[in-house]
Design a protein around this motif. Structure first.
Motif, PDB file in Angstrom:
ATOM      1  N   SER A   1      77.437  51.079  71.077  1.00 45.03           N
ATOM      2  CA  SER A   1      78.888  50.853  71.067  1.00 45.03           C
ATOM      3  C   SER A   1      79.271  49.434  71.483  1.00 45.03           C
ATOM      4  CB  SER A   1      79.582  51.865  71.990  1.00 45.03           C
ATOM      5  OG  SER A   1      79.150  51.647  73.315  1.00 45.03           O
ATOM      6  N   PHE A   2      78.299  48.631  71.945  1.00 46.03           N
ATOM      7  CA  PHE A   2      78.696  47.318  72.470  1.00 46.03           C
ATOM      8  C   PHE A   2      79.232  46.408  71.368  1.00 46.03           C
ATOM      9  CE2 PHE A   2      78.091  43.169  74.631  1.00 46.03           C
ATOM     10  CZ  PHE A   2      78.938  43.431  75.696  1.00 46.03           C
ATOM     11  N   PHE A   3      78.573  46.434  70.209  1.00 44.35           N
ATOM     12  CA  PHE A   3      79.096  45.701  69.049  1.00 44.35           C
ATOM     13  C   PHE A   3      79.339  46.681  67.905  1.00 44.35           C
ATOM     14  CE2 PHE A   3      76.524  42.325  71.113  1.00 44.35           C
ATOM     15  CZ  PHE A   3      77.521  41.370  71.285  1.00 44.35           C
TER      16      PHE A   3
ATOM     17  N   LEU B   1      85.716  47.487  77.436  1.00 41.48           N
ATOM     18  CA  LEU B   1      86.016  46.422  78.399  1.00 41.48           C
ATOM     19  C   LEU B   1      84.899  46.412  79.451  1.00 41.48           C
ATOM     20  CD1 LEU B   1      89.863  46.987  78.791  1.00 41.48           C
ATOM     21  CD2 LEU B   1      88.723  45.080  77.620  1.00 41.48           C
ATOM     22  N   HIS B   2      84.439  45.232  79.773  1.00 43.20           N
ATOM     23  CA  HIS B   2      83.296  45.112  80.692  1.00 43.20           C
ATOM     24  C   HIS B   2      83.369  43.806  81.452  1.00 43.20           C
ATOM     25  CE1 HIS B   2      82.229  43.035  76.942  1.00 43.20           C
ATOM     26  NE2 HIS B   2      81.511  42.225  77.712  1.00 43.20           N
ATOM     27  N   ARG B   3      82.576  43.727  82.497  1.00 42.90           N
ATOM     28  CA  ARG B   3      82.357  42.477  83.223  1.00 42.90           C
ATOM     29  C   ARG B   3      80.988  41.963  82.792  1.00 42.90           C
ATOM     30  NH1 ARG B   3      84.280  44.084  89.435  1.00 42.90           N
ATOM     31  NH2 ARG B   3      85.932  42.524  89.381  1.00 42.90           N
ATOM     32  N   ASP B   4      80.895  40.693  82.428  1.00 43.30           N
ATOM     33  CA  ASP B   4      79.585  40.216  81.980  1.00 43.30           C
ATOM     34  C   ASP B   4      78.592  40.085  83.135  1.00 43.30           C
ATOM     35  OD1 ASP B   4      79.926  40.239  79.260  1.00 43.30           O
ATOM     36  OD2 ASP B   4      80.663  38.193  79.154  1.00 43.30           O
ATOM     37  N   ASP B   5      79.080  40.113  84.375  1.00 44.78           N
ATOM     38  CA  ASP B   5      78.118  39.966  85.477  1.00 44.78           C
ATOM     39  C   ASP B   5      77.479  41.294  85.891  1.00 44.78           C
ATOM     40  OD1 ASP B   5      80.250  41.077  86.842  1.00 44.78           O
ATOM     41  OD2 ASP B   5      80.435  39.431  88.293  1.00 44.78           O
TER      42      ASP B   5
ATOM     43  N   TYR C   1      87.242  41.359  83.529  1.00 46.79           N
ATOM     44  CA  TYR C   1      87.107  42.383  82.496  1.00 46.79           C
ATOM     45  C   TYR C   1      87.613  41.849  81.160  1.00 46.79           C
ATOM     46  CZ  TYR C   1      85.664  46.165  85.518  1.00 46.79           C
ATOM     47  OH  TYR C   1      84.943  46.964  86.361  1.00 46.79           O
ATOM     48  N   HIS C   2      86.846  42.092  80.118  1.00 49.20           N
ATOM     49  CA  HIS C   2      87.171  41.572  78.786  1.00 49.20           C
ATOM     50  C   HIS C   2      86.333  42.315  77.753  1.00 49.20           C
ATOM     51  CE1 HIS C   2      83.314  39.864  79.574  1.00 49.20           C
ATOM     52  NE2 HIS C   2      83.206  39.639  78.283  1.00 49.20           N
ATOM     53  N   GLY C   3      86.546  41.993  76.499  1.00 44.69           N
ATOM     54  CA  GLY C   3      85.718  42.522  75.416  1.00 44.69           C
ATOM     55  C   GLY C   3      86.269  42.039  74.088  1.00 44.69           C
TER      56      GLY C   3
HETATM   57 FE   LIG Z   1      81.281  40.129  77.445  1.00 41.67          FE
END
Ligand SMILES: [Fe+2]
Ligand SMILES: O=C(O)CCC(=O)C(=O)O
Length: 309
Positions: free
Chosen positions: A64-66, A139-143, A224-226
């Motif tokens: 589901s990430f891309f 929506l996720h945090r890249d860290d 948070y972004h995506g």
């Molecule tokens: Fe990201």
């Protein structure tokens, strides 16, 4: 961090001539800031041409990430010298990374007090093109990649939060980017949130990273972004994404395997160093007990030779 009253409360869009101190201030306040005209459009087009073949031959993501409509071109340093020189090494991005991601620590070495300074290096560099119909990312945090765990804070404190961030991102628009064609969704000030919040990030709190070609969006990796929904019938949303990380943490994209040594040898010294052909002081990254730069420059072996960290 004293407030800069000249900036309104929304996530700001500033010019590339803005003092870097202001950009850093806005990142601490909002977690993200747009820089208009950060990269020359000709350089963006050239970088696009240099990675187009890889994008077009991408393998569909499974998960589901891309969405299946998003084509990626990872390993940009190996594909696009124009990208590496003009985006990854962009002076504003480099200064921002230095500010947020340089780690200074001291420790006892016998009776001596030693200080070590670890500089950031590249984490990942991927172009992402969302095709018509592509669905938004979660929506996720890249860290989360680096297991970064956050305490909830009200506002940024320069002293207490000096090691808060593990990574900083730069998104550069490779096409016109709109809300409709998949502009990154981003929750302003979510970099201040604690990890243990009980409710998930809500898309209704997002703004959209709308940009003209060559604009940049700088973002702390804890925000948070995506990637957004591409609801157009025929537009492709192209973005180059670069992340840098603290020098003692593991790279997301392994640059030593992603980019051949021959290509690395062709780059100038600052790019080689930023790729990871450098020590994270005091003692991470050595090869044969020496600074790994000597692998690309064997003539440096004598100078780099084994010594105290
Ligand atoms: Fe990201
Ligand atoms: O495509 C985008 O706008 C964002 C991509 C992203 O957040 C990611 O791949 O981690």
């Amino acid at each position: 961090m004293a407030p800069l009253s000249k900036y309104g409360p929304d996530v700001q869009r500033v010019s590339a001539e803005t003092p870097v101190e202001d950009i850093i201030y806005l990142l601490k306040r909002d977690g993200g800031v747009f820089i208009r005209g950060l990269i020359n459009v000709e350089d963006v087009d050239k970088a696009y041409d240099e990675c187009r073949h890889r994008l077009e031959n991408d393998v569909e993501w499974n998960g589901s990430f891309f969405p299946k409509e998003t084509q990626r071109a990872p390993g940009l340093i190996g594909l696009s010298p124009t990208y590496a020189k003009t985006q990854m090494m962009n002076p504003i991005y480099q200064k921002v990374c230095d500010h947020f991601l340089t780690t200074r620590s001291w420790f006892w070495w016998g009776n001596e007090k030693k200080e070590s300074v670890s500089k950031p290096y590249v984490h990942s560099c991927v172009a992402m093109r969302i095709g018509p119909g592509g669905k938004a990312q979660p929506l996720h945090r890249d860290d989360y990649i680096s297991h970064n765990h956050h305490q909830e804070i009200d506002s940024w404190d320069d002293e207490l939060d000096r090691n808060r961030e593990t990574a900083v991102g730069l998104f550069v628009a490779g096409s016109k980017v709109t809300k409709e064609n998949g502009g990154t969704q981003f929750i302003p000030r979510s970099h201040l949130w604690g990890t243990n919040r009980t409710s998930p990030p809500d898309v209704n709190d997002c703004i959209f990273a709308e940009m003209d070609k060559g604009d940049g969006f700088l973002m702390l990796a804890s925000a948070y972004h995506g990637g957004g929904n591409n609801v157009t019938a025929d537009e492709e949303r192209m973005v180059f994404a670069t992340f840098a990380i603290r020098g003692y943490l593991r790279q997301e994209e392994n640059q030593f395997l992603a980019v051949s040594q021959d290509i690395a040898k062709g780059y100038d010294r600052p790019i080689q160093v930023f790729m990871g052909y450098s020590m994270s002081d005091p003692a991470c990254g050595w090869v044969e007990e020496m600074d790994p730069l000597f692998v690309l420059h064997p003539e440096l072996a004598r100078e780099a030779g084994p010594k105290d960290f």
